[in-house]
Design an enzyme around this catalytic site. Structure first.
Site, short mmCIF file in Angstrom:
data_model
loop_
_atom_site.label_atom_id
_atom_site.label_comp_id
_atom_site.label_asym_id
_atom_site.label_seq_id
_atom_site.Cartn_x
_atom_site.Cartn_y
_atom_site.Cartn_z
N LYS A 231 0.88 -1.25 0.04
CA LYS A 231 -0.17 -0.39 -0.17
C LYS A 231 0.96 1.50 -0.50
O LYS A 231 1.95 0.82 0.40
CB LYS A 231 -0.63 -0.17 1.78
CG LYS A 231 -2.15 1.11 1.11
CD LYS A 231 -3.35 0.31 1.76
CE LYS A 231 -4.69 0.89 1.96
NZ LYS A 231 -4.80 2.45 1.61
N CYS B 178 -3.94 7.80 -8.07
CA CYS B 178 -5.04 7.29 -7.36
C CYS B 178 -5.89 8.41 -7.75
O CYS B 178 -5.38 9.94 -7.90
CB CYS B 178 -4.26 8.12 -6.12
SG CYS B 178 -5.35 7.75 -4.16
N LYS C 150 2.81 4.21 -12.06
CA LYS C 150 1.87 3.69 -12.75
C LYS C 150 0.65 4.71 -13.26
O LYS C 150 0.78 5.63 -12.46
CB LYS C 150 1.18 2.96 -10.69
CG LYS C 150 -0.26 2.22 -11.36
CD LYS C 150 -1.21 1.57 -9.91
CE LYS C 150 -2.26 0.28 -9.96
NZ LYS C 150 -2.32 0.44 -9.09
N CYS D 174 -33.02 -8.60 -41.41
CA CYS D 174 -31.57 -8.43 -40.54
C CYS D 174 -30.13 -8.02 -41.27
O CYS D 174 -29.73 -8.02 -42.13
CB CYS D 174 -30.78 -10.21 -40.36
SG CYS D 174 -29.56 -10.11 -39.44
#
Length: 397
Positions: free
Chosen positions: A44, A135, A175, A374
């Protein structure tokens, strides 16, 4: 079957890694995950500044009792960097075959914060460093997290600080956030700054909505809420698109995350070209033991095709992802309905009538296709609950 993979010079026993999130909140939790069979963990995110989490910070959307989307307002690790450095060192000692990845966040203008946290993780024995540029809540308003990942300039500057520092010997992996017009543009910027690999994606900025009976927002903090991070199965298509873009350009090795709930989900990211799969929400909902099922499902897929290793199909699907202009408008399909499987529910009839080409009729409580009408859009195939509809390949017209 061999599920091991190589990523940036490190061997992972399988593609499955805990993402930087609540399931990787402390050493005791990560140790239990390793014992359950996870190949690695991204801790974390470490940050130097103190903060306090909200007490009511999760919300979800459901369909038929199943969680289809999840939102969180949770911030980074509440533990000090020093506590994490001790834990990384202990976990590497106790589980030498597992991969430990340090996740860090600092201020966009403070090189010292990033260097301190990166060196601390490295000295503790981390195998790699993930830079949290993504984040989506809490920190963007402070110029951190997603606010960095939305700026090619800031992303490249911070990546360069670490890659140009002779003291940093381990791989550096930004990231990235999907909340940008072109994720490859940001990927190119950090590649040019020296990034060794990429991680994508984080949760996506979202508002989960309201409880219409109580008129309270979800989640409610004294009747108020804010935009949070969206995850869960609904995020997977967005993550697949971003990972595909990054594998093509800038072409750095990618750790994928976003909406992975099964080994079959993971297989799709591997087909796109990502050898490492990070998982969060599925663990929050089902626990660490989910990794055993995920491994079995990857092996099941491999058995279908006679694959013996991850390398046999890594990136095999990437060549199928093409620009729209490359798709052939002369290619034709038509809907076909198996009358023995049709239940007469009329779902295809209603959808075709109200949102397509009125090409389906109900005759004696069985759906019938008018081939002349169709166009092969496949809406009927999407809504059929019994699998009675198929799309017949007519080739070129």
């Amino acid at each position: 079957m061999d599920l091991s993979v190589e990523y940036l010079g490190k061997r992972f026993e399988s593609p499955f890694v805990l993402a930087s999130a609540p399931p990787a909140a402390n050493a005791e939790m990560i140790a239990r995950a390793f014992e359950a069979g996870w190949a690695g963990a991204v801790v974390k995110t470490l940050i130097r500044e103190p903060f306090k989490n909200l007490k009511n910070r999760f919300a979800s959307s459901r369909h038929g009792g199943t969680v289809t989307g999840f939102e969180n307002l949770e911030l980074l690790s509440e533990r000090t960097p020093e506590e994490w450095f001790r834990d990384i060192r202990r976990l590497k000692k106790d589980f030498p075959g597992k991969i430990m990845i340090g996740s860090i966040m600092g201020d966009a203008k403070d090189k010292g914060q990033w260097m301190e946290l990166a060196l601390g993780c490295q000295d503790a024995g981390a195998d790699m460093i993930e830079l949290n540029f993504s984040c989506p809540h809490g920190y963007p308003e402070k110029g951190k997290g997603m606010a960095i990942g939305q700026s090619a300039e800031f992303s490249a500057r911070i990546t360069g600080w670490l890659k140009n520092a002779k003291e940093i010997k381990i791989p550096v992996i930004p990231k990235l956030t999907a909340a940008v017009p072109d994720i490859s543009f940001i990927g190119e910027a950090v590649r040019d700054a020296g990034a060794d690999g990429l991680s994508a994606i984080n949760t996506f900025p979202s508002i989960m909505g309201f409880d219409l009976r109580t008129l309270q927002p979800k989640p409610s903090v004294q009747g108020r809420t804010t935009a949070g991070g969206y995850s869960g199965p609904g995020l997977k298509p967005i993550a697949l698109r971003c990972v595909s873009d990054l594998v093509k350009n800038p072409g750095l090795p990618v750790m994928a995350s976003g909406g992975v709930s099964s080994g079959f989900d993971a297989t799709e990211f591997i087909l796109i070209g990502a050898p490492i799969i990070q998982v969060c929400t599925a663990v929050m909902l089902e626990g660490y033991a989910i990794v055993a099922r995920m491994r079995r499902e990857v092996e099941e897929f491999m058995g279908w095709h006679g694959f013996s290793s991850i390398g046999d199909f890594l990136g095999a699907g990437q060549k199928m992802i093409r620009p729209f202009s490359d798709l052939n408008t002369d290619y034709s399909v038509k809907a076909r309905i198996d009358s023995s499987r049709c239940t007469g529910c009329a779902a295809c009839f209603v959808s075709c009538r109200d949102a397509a080409y009125q090409a389906i009729e109900m005759k004696n409580k069985i759906a019938v296709v008018d081939a002349a009408k169709c166009t092969g859009c496949s809406l009927c195939f999407q809504v059929c609950p019994s699998g009675a509809v198929s799309m017949a390949d007519l080739g070129l017209i």
